[in-house]
Design a protein around this motif. Sequence first.
Motif, short mmCIF file in Angstrom:
data_model
loop_
_atom_site.label_atom_id
_atom_site.label_comp_id
_atom_site.label_asym_id
_atom_site.label_seq_id
_atom_site.Cartn_x
_atom_site.Cartn_y
_atom_site.Cartn_z
N GLU A 116 0.67 -1.19 0.04
CA GLU A 116 0.02 0.15 -0.13
C GLU A 116 0.87 1.33 -0.01
N ALA A 117 1.93 1.37 0.77
CA ALA A 117 2.87 2.33 0.73
C ALA A 117 3.56 2.80 -0.51
N VAL A 118 4.22 1.62 -1.00
CA VAL A 118 5.14 1.50 -2.24
C VAL A 118 4.21 2.12 -3.35
N HIS A 119 3.16 1.33 -3.77
CA HIS A 119 2.17 1.43 -4.97
C HIS A 119 1.16 2.35 -4.45
N ARG A 120 1.08 3.31 -3.70
CA ARG A 120 -0.23 4.16 -3.25
C ARG A 120 -0.65 4.78 -4.75
N ALA A 121 0.24 4.97 -5.47
CA ALA A 121 -0.36 5.88 -6.70
C ALA A 121 -1.06 4.77 -7.77
N ASN A 122 -0.94 3.71 -7.53
CA ASN A 122 -1.31 2.71 -8.77
C ASN A 122 -2.97 2.69 -8.11
N PRO A 123 -3.65 2.70 -9.27
CA PRO A 123 -5.19 2.44 -8.94
C PRO A 123 -5.57 1.21 -8.73
N ASP A 124 -4.93 0.30 -8.76
CA ASP A 124 -5.30 -1.21 -8.41
C ASP A 124 -4.82 -1.39 -7.12
N VAL A 125 -4.11 -0.64 -6.21
CA VAL A 125 -3.55 -0.74 -5.07
C VAL A 125 -5.06 -1.27 -4.00
N PRO A 126 -4.76 -2.25 -3.22
CA PRO A 126 -5.79 -2.44 -2.25
C PRO A 126 -5.95 -1.72 -1.09
N ALA A 127 -6.05 -0.47 -1.23
CA ALA A 127 -6.15 0.34 -0.01
C ALA A 127 -6.97 -0.21 1.24
N GLY A 128 -6.37 -0.13 2.28
CA GLY A 128 -6.95 -0.53 3.54
C GLY A 128 -6.83 -2.21 3.75
N LEU A 129 -6.03 -2.62 2.90
CA LEU A 129 -5.70 -4.20 2.94
C LEU A 129 -5.06 -4.41 4.37
N GLY A 130 -4.09 -3.78 4.66
CA GLY A 130 -3.34 -3.92 5.92
C GLY A 130 -3.99 -3.77 7.09
N ASN A 131 -4.94 -2.75 7.28
CA ASN A 131 -6.11 -2.71 8.42
C ASN A 131 -6.76 -3.71 8.39
N LEU A 132 -7.46 -4.39 7.18
CA LEU A 132 -8.45 -5.24 7.39
C LEU A 132 -7.66 -6.60 7.82
N LEU A 133 -6.59 -6.84 7.50
CA LEU A 133 -5.83 -7.94 7.79
C LEU A 133 -5.47 -7.98 9.46
N GLU A 134 -5.23 -6.61 9.77
CA GLU A 134 -5.08 -6.65 11.46
C GLU A 134 -6.23 -6.75 12.21
N GLU A 135 -7.64 -6.47 11.47
CA GLU A 135 -8.63 -6.67 12.22
C GLU A 135 -8.94 -8.27 12.04
N ILE A 136 -8.81 -8.84 11.04
CA ILE A 136 -8.90 -10.43 10.94
C ILE A 136 -8.03 -10.99 11.90
N GLN A 137 -6.92 -10.53 11.98
CA GLN A 137 -5.84 -11.06 13.11
C GLN A 137 -6.36 -11.12 14.53
N GLN A 138 -7.04 -9.85 14.68
CA GLN A 138 -7.28 -9.60 16.20
C GLN A 138 -8.46 -10.39 16.45
N GLU A 139 -9.35 -10.52 15.77
CA GLU A 139 -10.60 -11.45 15.86
C GLU A 139 -10.24 -12.92 16.03
N LEU A 140 -9.45 -13.44 14.94
CA LEU A 140 -8.88 -14.82 14.81
C LEU A 140 -8.13 -15.02 16.12
N LEU A 141 -7.18 -14.29 16.55
CA LEU A 141 -6.45 -14.55 17.69
C LEU A 141 -7.33 -14.87 19.05
N SER A 142 -8.42 -13.76 19.05
CA SER A 142 -9.44 -13.93 20.38
C SER A 142 -10.04 -15.27 20.10
N HIS A 143 -10.55 -15.70 19.01
CA HIS A 143 -11.53 -16.78 18.87
C HIS A 143 -10.58 -18.03 19.33
N MET A 144 -9.49 -18.06 18.76
CA MET A 144 -8.74 -19.30 18.96
C MET A 144 -8.38 -19.38 20.45
N GLN A 145 -8.06 -18.28 21.12
CA GLN A 145 -7.72 -18.24 22.43
C GLN A 145 -8.78 -18.77 23.36
#
Length: 247
Positions: free
Chosen positions: A110-139
């Motif tokens: 997202e940082a390196v290719h931010r000018a590319n119209p195909d960049v998946p903006a918000g992907l890192g944040n979405l993955l962080e949310e998935i990680q948080q929810e999944l870690l809680s679930h597995m615990q």
Amino acid sequence: MNARLETAAAALSADQQIGQIAVQLPGATAVFRRLKLDFCCGGQVPLATAAAEKGLDVNAVLSELAALQRPSALPGVSEPGALVDHILARYHDVHRVQLPELIRMAHRVEAVHRANPDVPAGLGNLLEEIQQELLSHMQKEEAILFPMLKSGGNPFVNQPIGMMRAEHVEHGAALEQLNALTHDATPPAGACNTWRALYAGIAQFGDDLINHIHLENNVLFPQFEAAQQAAPVARGGCGGASGCGCS
């Protein structure tokens, strides 16, 4: 791991380009990054050459990469204790390794290719949310439900199972968001090796999470739900049969 990735991983050799390995074998990017092997801009050289330039033993690198290969077939066991142990080793432990590297690569792309119209903006944040929810679930599974199941269950087991099933639905919705944002993990034309490796890793994570949920929802949990449904209802108490008036 899908069939394409599985075949590529099985053919892993020192003659392969390091960038090709990074794309075809999810998790390889973390190994290369730790060993300071450039798989992105310098990914057009064979692994043997890249390792030699860093003074690394290529066979040791190959062994480490081979350890990343994961079985794609579902287990042949259904006995609860063995199945729980398989889920913990094959999915819980793997998710904990997968997500930090995917998050790192997503923010990088997202940082390196931010000018590319195909960049998946918000992907890192979405993955962080998935990680948080999944870690809680597995615990919760590891601390409460799985020990309960390995001990044979109890009359109240349907409550935590129901909670885990509800959270599985939420995980499925998050995967749909992930697929929509990445066009089903399909990198755009001209994507760099990091971007392509990111999407390969996301594809593997998605497959792993689906199989993980399938084993719990359709193989493990029904064994205990069926037992509770078949258990006789005790007379008296809140069943109303004793005339307590609470029914």
